[in-house]
Write a protein that holds these residues in place. Structure first.
Motif, mmCIF file in Angstrom:
data_model
loop_
_atom_site.group_PDB
_atom_site.id
_atom_site.type_symbol
_atom_site.label_atom_id
_atom_site.label_comp_id
_atom_site.label_asym_id
_atom_site.label_seq_id
_atom_site.Cartn_x
_atom_site.Cartn_y
_atom_site.Cartn_z
ATOM 1 N N THR A 96 0.800 -1.223 0.000
ATOM 2 C CA THR A 96 0.000 0.000 0.000
ATOM 3 C C THR A 96 0.831 1.271 0.000
ATOM 4 O OG1 THR A 96 -0.117 -0.036 2.408
ATOM 5 C CG2 THR A 96 -1.888 -1.149 1.216
ATOM 6 N N GLY A 97 2.145 1.167 -0.036
ATOM 7 C CA GLY A 97 3.009 2.352 -0.008
ATOM 8 C C GLY A 97 4.368 2.026 0.546
ATOM 9 N N ALA A 98 4.701 2.600 1.710
ATOM 10 C CA ALA A 98 6.001 2.356 2.324
ATOM 11 C C ALA A 98 5.936 2.640 3.816
ATOM 12 C CB ALA A 98 7.075 3.232 1.679
ATOM 13 N N ILE A 99 6.877 2.047 4.546
ATOM 14 C CA ILE A 99 7.033 2.306 5.973
ATOM 15 C C ILE A 99 8.407 2.912 6.182
ATOM 16 C CG2 ILE A 99 7.079 1.325 8.281
ATOM 17 C CD1 ILE A 99 5.406 -0.996 7.211
ATOM 18 N N ILE A 100 8.448 4.038 6.878
ATOM 19 C CA ILE A 100 9.709 4.710 7.194
ATOM 20 C C ILE A 100 10.099 4.297 8.614
ATOM 21 C CG2 ILE A 100 10.860 6.929 7.493
ATOM 22 C CD1 ILE A 100 8.665 8.114 5.671
ATOM 23 N N TYR A 101 11.249 3.638 8.743
ATOM 24 C CA TYR A 101 11.776 3.237 10.052
ATOM 25 C C TYR A 101 12.915 4.172 10.415
ATOM 26 C CZ TYR A 101 9.338 -1.213 9.497
ATOM 27 O OH TYR A 101 8.381 -2.177 9.327
ATOM 28 N N VAL A 102 12.871 4.713 11.636
ATOM 29 C CA VAL A 102 13.911 5.627 12.095
ATOM 30 C C VAL A 102 14.371 5.187 13.478
ATOM 31 C CG1 VAL A 102 14.486 8.035 12.558
ATOM 32 C CG2 VAL A 102 12.804 7.492 10.817
ATOM 33 N N GLU A 103 15.679 5.282 13.703
ATOM 34 C CA GLU A 103 16.258 4.952 15.005
ATOM 35 C C GLU A 103 17.118 6.124 15.434
ATOM 36 O OE1 GLU A 103 19.607 1.819 16.039
ATOM 37 O OE2 GLU A 103 17.694 0.820 15.621
ATOM 38 N N GLY A 104 17.104 6.407 16.737
ATOM 39 C CA GLY A 104 17.894 7.519 17.243
ATOM 40 C C GLY A 104 18.307 7.303 18.685
ATOM 41 N N VAL A 105 19.260 8.125 19.125
ATOM 42 C CA VAL A 105 19.751 8.067 20.494
ATOM 43 C C VAL A 105 19.316 9.343 21.199
ATOM 44 C CG1 VAL A 105 21.794 7.906 21.951
ATOM 45 C CG2 VAL A 105 21.714 6.657 19.795
ATOM 46 N N ALA A 106 18.601 9.156 22.317
ATOM 47 C CA ALA A 106 18.106 10.290 23.092
ATOM 48 C C ALA A 106 19.222 10.863 23.959
ATOM 49 C CB ALA A 106 16.940 9.852 23.965
ATOM 50 N N ALA A 107 19.020 12.062 24.469
ATOM 51 C CA ALA A 107 20.023 12.729 25.300
ATOM 52 C C ALA A 107 20.143 12.066 26.671
ATOM 53 C CB ALA A 107 19.680 14.200 25.457
ATOM 54 N N ARG A 108 19.048 11.508 27.171
ATOM 55 C CA ARG A 108 19.074 10.831 28.469
ATOM 56 C C ARG A 108 18.062 9.702 28.458
ATOM 57 N NH1 ARG A 108 15.241 13.554 32.411
ATOM 58 N NH2 ARG A 108 14.082 15.059 31.181
ATOM 59 N N GLN A 109 18.064 8.887 29.489
ATOM 60 C CA GLN A 109 17.174 7.733 29.551
ATOM 61 C C GLN A 109 15.730 8.157 29.829
ATOM 62 O OE1 GLN A 109 18.800 5.167 32.556
ATOM 63 N NE2 GLN A 109 20.254 4.234 31.156
ATOM 64 N N GLY A 110 14.821 7.282 29.406
ATOM 65 C CA GLY A 110 13.414 7.486 29.724
ATOM 66 C C GLY A 110 12.584 8.240 28.716
ATOM 67 N N PRO A 111 12.998 8.397 27.461
ATOM 68 C CA PRO A 111 12.123 9.124 26.535
ATOM 69 C C PRO A 111 10.863 8.319 26.230
ATOM 70 C CG PRO A 111 13.931 8.156 25.337
ATOM 71 C CD PRO A 111 14.201 7.907 26.786
ATOM 72 N N TYR A 112 9.766 9.015 26.013
ATOM 73 C CA TYR A 112 8.509 8.378 25.653
ATOM 74 C C TYR A 112 7.787 9.274 24.658
ATOM 75 C CZ TYR A 112 6.374 11.613 28.980
ATOM 76 O OH TYR A 112 5.976 12.744 29.637
ATOM 77 N N ALA A 113 6.636 8.850 24.209
ATOM 78 C CA ALA A 113 5.840 9.594 23.211
ATOM 79 C C ALA A 113 6.696 9.929 21.999
ATOM 80 C CB ALA A 113 5.208 10.841 23.820
ATOM 81 N N VAL A 114 7.294 8.909 21.427
ATOM 82 C CA VAL A 114 8.162 9.067 20.260
ATOM 83 C C VAL A 114 7.280 9.270 19.031
ATOM 84 C CG1 VAL A 114 9.923 7.924 18.878
ATOM 85 C CG2 VAL A 114 9.859 7.569 21.341
ATOM 86 N N GLU A 115 7.630 10.259 18.201
ATOM 87 C CA GLU A 115 6.844 10.495 16.989
ATOM 88 C C GLU A 115 7.699 11.100 15.885
ATOM 89 O OE1 GLU A 115 3.858 13.590 16.697
ATOM 90 O OE2 GLU A 115 4.717 14.584 18.440
ATOM 91 N N LEU A 116 7.250 10.868 14.662
ATOM 92 C CA LEU A 116 7.837 11.517 13.488
ATOM 93 C C LEU A 116 6.828 12.550 13.031
ATOM 94 C CD1 LEU A 116 9.204 8.386 11.626
ATOM 95 C CD2 LEU A 116 10.542 10.155 12.737
ATOM 96 N N ARG A 117 7.171 13.818 13.160
ATOM 97 C CA ARG A 117 6.255 14.914 12.859
ATOM 98 C C ARG A 117 6.650 15.557 11.533
ATOM 99 N NH1 ARG A 117 5.730 19.121 17.539
ATOM 100 N NH2 ARG A 117 4.989 17.248 18.577
ATOM 101 N N ASP A 118 5.677 15.740 10.665
ATOM 102 C CA ASP A 118 5.918 16.362 9.364
ATOM 103 C C ASP A 118 6.189 17.859 9.552
ATOM 104 O OD1 ASP A 118 6.038 17.126 6.737
ATOM 105 O OD2 ASP A 118 4.020 16.453 6.217
ATOM 106 N N ILE A 119 7.353 18.322 9.086
ATOM 107 C CA ILE A 119 7.719 19.738 9.193
ATOM 108 C C ILE A 119 8.043 20.326 7.824
ATOM 109 C CG2 ILE A 119 8.513 19.625 11.576
ATOM 110 C CD1 ILE A 119 11.394 19.464 10.431
#
Length: 173
Positions: free
Chosen positions: A85-108
């Motif tokens: 049906t299209g494509a899936i964009i997979y992204v991985e990153g390292v946060a500044a500190r432990q415990g990040p939540y509510a991860v999102e890819l926002r269109d800018i």
């Protein structure tokens, strides 16, 4: 018990079968005849019955929550996997500190970027209010994904994912 019920049913059948077709005693006339009326339906604005209507906010309503998300410290990986049906964009990153939540890819993306076939996404996370240790890269790694339909993917030639310190870019061949 059976005799009064039987007598009542017989009386109803006899009364219904009587020649009193227009009488109010006939149970067939108790609700009247159905008829069709022609009524003009007007709908000034198109509406979706599945979406609730916006109502005025009460003076007691809570204000909308402020956006506390921040760009992720570093984007380490960007992959695109085609689907039926299209494509899936997979992204991985390292946060500044432990415990990040509510991860999102926002269109800018700006209108100029969209016209050039560029999709810009901001990789955002929310950190807890309490201080947390920095920890190892492995413990701070987070992943996010976003799906794109074939219609949205067709004009896109370049996908950029923006973090706090770097940008990952992938181009269509």
């Amino acid at each position: 018990m059976h005799k009064p019920l039987t007598a009542l049913l017989l009386a109803g059948l006899i009364l219904a079968g009587c020649g009193w077709r227009d009488s109010h005693l006939n149970p067939g006339n108790w609700f009247g005849k159905s008829h069709t009326e022609r009524v003009e339906m007007t709908n000034p604005e198109p509406t979706n019955p599945l979406v609730p209507k916006k109502t005025k906010k009460s003076i007691f309503a809570k204000p909308s929550a402020a956006d506390l998300s921040l760009p992720i410290a570093q984007v380490t990986k960007l992959e695109i996997e085609p689907t039926n049906t299209g494509a899936i964009i997979y992204v991985e990153g390292v946060a500044a500190r432990q415990g990040p939540y509510a991860v999102e890819l926002r269109d800018i993306s700006t209108p100029e970027e969209k016209a050039d076939g560029v999709l810009s996404l901001s990789f955002r996370v929310t950190y807890p209010n309490a201080s947390t240790p920095q920890g190892s890269d492995f413990s701070r790694t987070v992943r996010a994904a976003k799906t794109l339909s074939k219609g949205k993917l067709a004009p896109i030639r370049t996908i950029r994912v923006v973090g706090e310190t770097n940008v990952q870019v992938i181009r269509r061949r």
